[in-house]
Design a protein around this motif. Structure first.
Motif, PDB file in Angstrom:
ATOM      1  N   ILE A 112       0.836  -1.206   0.000  1.00 55.75           N
ATOM      2  CA  ILE A 112       0.000   0.000   0.000  1.00 55.75           C
ATOM      3  C   ILE A 112       0.869   1.254   0.000  1.00 55.75           C
ATOM      4  CG2 ILE A 112      -1.966  -1.141   1.092  1.00 55.75           C
ATOM      5  CD1 ILE A 112      -1.141   0.200   3.733  1.00 55.75           C
TER       6      ILE A 112
ATOM      7  N   TYR B 252      -8.253   0.837   8.156  1.00 55.99           N
ATOM      8  CA  TYR B 252      -7.836   1.689   7.044  1.00 55.99           C
ATOM      9  C   TYR B 252      -6.786   0.989   6.194  1.00 55.99           C
ATOM     10  CZ  TYR B 252      -5.339   5.348   4.540  1.00 55.99           C
ATOM     11  OH  TYR B 252      -4.706   6.068   3.558  1.00 55.99           O
ATOM     12  N   TYR B 253      -5.749   0.438   6.813  1.00 63.54           N
ATOM     13  CA  TYR B 253      -4.683  -0.243   6.062  1.00 63.54           C
ATOM     14  C   TYR B 253      -5.248  -1.438   5.288  1.00 63.54           C
ATOM     15  CZ  TYR B 253      -1.186   2.460   8.702  1.00 63.54           C
ATOM     16  OH  TYR B 253      -0.423   3.467   9.238  1.00 63.54           O
TER      17      TYR B 253
ATOM     18  N   CYS C   1      -7.230  -0.275   2.362  1.00 67.60           N
ATOM     19  CA  CYS C   1      -6.392   0.174   1.240  1.00 67.60           C
ATOM     20  C   CYS C   1      -5.993  -1.017   0.373  1.00 67.60           C
ATOM     21  CB  CYS C   1      -5.136   0.890   1.741  1.00 67.60           C
ATOM     22  SG  CYS C   1      -5.462   2.545   2.387  1.00 67.60           S
TER      23      CYS C   1
ATOM     24  N   THR D 291      -7.511  -2.370  -3.793  1.00 64.79           N
ATOM     25  CA  THR D 291      -6.769  -2.851  -4.959  1.00 64.79           C
ATOM     26  C   THR D 291      -7.362  -4.157  -5.476  1.00 64.79           C
ATOM     27  OG1 THR D 291      -4.660  -1.729  -4.646  1.00 64.79           O
ATOM     28  CG2 THR D 291      -4.557  -3.941  -5.526  1.00 64.79           C
ATOM     29  N   VAL D 292      -7.697  -5.061  -4.551  1.00 65.16           N
ATOM     30  CA  VAL D 292      -8.334  -6.325  -4.963  1.00 65.16           C
ATOM     31  C   VAL D 292      -9.649  -6.027  -5.674  1.00 65.16           C
ATOM     32  CG1 VAL D 292      -9.257  -8.539  -4.176  1.00 65.16           C
ATOM     33  CG2 VAL D 292      -7.297  -7.522  -2.989  1.00 65.16           C
TER      34      VAL D 292
ATOM     35  N   ASN E 199     -10.631  -3.215  -7.331  1.00 69.65           N
ATOM     36  CA  ASN E 199     -10.454  -2.630  -8.664  1.00 69.65           C
ATOM     37  C   ASN E 199      -9.892  -3.634  -9.664  1.00 69.65           C
ATOM     38  OD1 ASN E 199     -11.465  -0.129  -7.988  1.00 69.65           O
ATOM     39  ND2 ASN E 199      -9.458   0.794  -7.614  1.00 69.65           N
TER      40      ASN E 199
ATOM     41  N   ASN F 162     -12.218   4.434  -1.753  1.00 72.79           N
ATOM     42  CA  ASN F 162     -11.101   4.302  -2.703  1.00 72.79           C
ATOM     43  C   ASN F 162     -11.432   3.636  -4.028  1.00 72.79           C
ATOM     44  OD1 ASN F 162      -9.217   5.568  -1.077  1.00 72.79           O
ATOM     45  ND2 ASN F 162      -8.622   3.682  -0.053  1.00 72.79           N
TER      46      ASN F 162
ATOM     47  N   LEU G 265     -13.318   2.345  -7.624  1.00 70.14           N
ATOM     48  CA  LEU G 265     -13.928   2.987  -8.776  1.00 70.14           C
ATOM     49  C   LEU G 265     -15.437   3.074  -8.582  1.00 70.14           C
ATOM     50  CD1 LEU G 265     -11.785   1.189 -11.499  1.00 70.14           C
ATOM     51  CD2 LEU G 265     -11.661   3.609 -10.857  1.00 70.14           C
ATOM     52  N   LYS G 266     -16.010   4.069  -9.231  1.00 67.41           N
ATOM     53  CA  LYS G 266     -17.420   4.398  -9.084  1.00 67.41           C
ATOM     54  C   LYS G 266     -18.345   3.185  -9.219  1.00 67.41           C
ATOM     55  CE  LYS G 266     -20.348   8.050 -10.918  1.00 67.41           C
ATOM     56  NZ  LYS G 266     -20.546   8.913 -12.102  1.00 67.41           N
ATOM     57  N   ILE G 267     -18.055   2.352 -10.200  1.00 66.48           N
ATOM     58  CA  ILE G 267     -18.927   1.208 -10.492  1.00 66.48           C
ATOM     59  C   ILE G 267     -19.059   0.260  -9.297  1.00 66.48           C
ATOM     60  CG2 ILE G 267     -17.035  -0.166 -11.489  1.00 66.48           C
ATOM     61  CD1 ILE G 267     -18.952  -1.284 -13.493  1.00 66.48           C
TER      62      ILE G 267
END
Lengths: 322, 322
Positions: free
Chosen positions: A168, A244-245, A248, A252-253, A255, A286, A288-290
């Motif tokens: 991260i 939080y960590y 983060c 990523t997973v 997206n 964090n 993406l919108k979708i």
């Protein structure tokens, strides 16, 4: 139940080997454990493993379909091997499946403990309702398992799902694996305790210090949780920060795999609702919108028996696949 | 060739719509293009799209099996829709597959351009030799496509593979998507040019400045590449840094999916060997031990025609699946 089938689940942990006979509906009908004796090297661990299996197979009441094994470290489910597990001196690559198959002449599957836990949650836990999810286990290490379209995703040799080694922060804390900023280097037990010990120097009024009688060697995640339940502000902040960590890394997973469902297991998940809320808020912020309005973050359901049930579930899962 | 089949590939880009008739062995036998006219809104883009398809289908020589469309932005291959593509005023959700199917009465598939490029590389490019790989496209945006066991991994609605939105620093640069530290916010064209413009203030002797006649408005990745080919130290550093950032993001893909093969495409990949080397070195340094000696980083093979061939490959790929 008349049509129940049974499997033996074996969870090889750092301290103990836990064994249980588990029914095909996910209930433990008998369990036992013995020490791993990992400091005495691989031969001793294998000897303890055989001893445990022998003792439980002596209970003739249940005819088992096979033995499922979950183990920490680098496990190749395809080869049946465990490589370099943490803190077992002299252990390089050991083909556990071959050894146990030869000894007991039954079908044997092995996977790393996080993958086994993910399969367990898929068959018997909160994962039942989702065709795809990522499970993260928060403990000494941070492990992961990916369920994609009702199947465990294992990668080429079975080593996929290493959520703990998502970085991260490329300039961040040094991780045991050699890289920087892995989420394990923030929330893995030892790392977390390390961070909190240092921060406590600036939080001398925290209830954590009272609970450990000002002896930071006694610090554990359980203590942090107790302080948080007593509404200690700093303890609350620690749990929020852990969330939080983790959030983060899970963003990523999300997206990368268009993943919207996350199951949180392992000891540190005892931080409960505040942890889950913090993880969820971070991911929603964090991704993406979708994905924003589809994020589910759930507590693992199997808890203390996750290891044994997860291991046994390898048998039921693989017999379905074949 | 006698048994060749043909498909129409359509690449809807920000500036142009490119169209080509592509054979089932991956050769373009005819191509054309027309402006996207995206600033005139969705109706105009669709009208241009139909016009382009009509003109090319007028060439009766080739009987096509279907129309494959690659588009930037959020594409649901399952629904056939494109949502909120960048810089098309008034475009919300448009079902392009439905519109084109109704107009031309042939089989139509759509996917985002990076997924189409990944399928193209799998069928006709350097991906032919690998059953699993991640493709990353480095351009204005940073896109990605995941090939797992010879199949594109699309996620629940077809939005998976967003490698550009892997965060490499949770405190890092703000990305267009709202999150911090996405790799796109370091190496996407605009961001990269922005960073270089600022850094040039401290590199007044860089050949980049000569090449653009000291007018930083003329700065492009091609210029940086020219300066690097003329052995400009700062330009070399920029390319190495781009490789480092990309490598950080791909290390996460490697650890999460036990992925060992990466294909680099898009305009910025023209940085060539120095870029590939820097990406590879970074990944090898950061990944778990089990992956270190298996990492392949390859340049995409389809280059300028990647869009059209990738789009057409959707037809050949999907007809194999069904």
């Amino acid at each position: 139940m008349k049509n129940e089938k049974y499997a033996l689940g074996v969870d090889i942990g750092g301290t103990n080997i836990k064994l249980g006979i588990v029914s095909s509906s996910g209930k433990i009908v008998f369990k036992t454990m013995l020490p791993t004796n990992r400091r005495d090297g691989p031969d001793e661990v294998i000897s303890q493993l055989k001893k445990g299996i022998k003792s439980i197979l002596g209970k003739k009441k249940y005819k088992i379909k096979g033995i499922g094994i979950g183990a920490a470290g680098s496990v190749s489910s395809k080869d049946g091997t465990v490589s370099n597990p943490p803190n077992v001196p002299g252990w390089k690559v050991v083909n556990i499946v071959k050894i146990i198959k030869e000894e007991f002449n039954v079908s044997v599957f092995i996977d790393n403990d996080a993958n086994a836990a993910a399969i367990g949650e898929m068959l018997y836990g909160v994962g039942k309702n989702y065709s795809s999810f990522a499970l993260i286990t928060l403990g000494t290490g941070v492990g992961g398992g990916l369920i994609l379209n009702n199947k465990i995703f294992q990668g080429i040799t079975g080593a996929a799902g290493e959520i703990g080694h998502i970085s991260i922060d490329h300039n961040g804390r040094k991780c045991n694996c050699g890289a920087h900023g892995c989420v394990e280097a923030y929330v893995g037990n030892h790392y977390l305790i390390d961070i909190v010990k240092k921060e406590l120097l600036d939080h001398k009024d925290s209830k954590i210090l009272e609970l450990i009688n000002y002896n930071t060697d006694l610090l554990t995640p359980i203590i942090i949780n107790q302080a948080s339940e007593a509404d200690d502000k700093y303890a609350n902040d620690v749990i929020e920060k852990v969330g939080y960590y983790v959030g983060c890394a899970l963003s990523t997973v999300a997206n990368l795999l268009e993943m919207d469902t996350f199951i949180i297991g392992g000891g540190v998940s005892a931080f409960g609702r505040p942890l889950i809320d913090s993880i969820k808020m971070t991911i929603k912020k964090n991704v993406l919108k979708i994905l924003k309005n589809r994020i589910n973050v759930l507590q693992a359901q199997l808890k203390n028996d996750a290891g044994v049930i997860g291991a046994a579930s390898l048998i039921f899962y693989n017999s379905k696949l074949n």
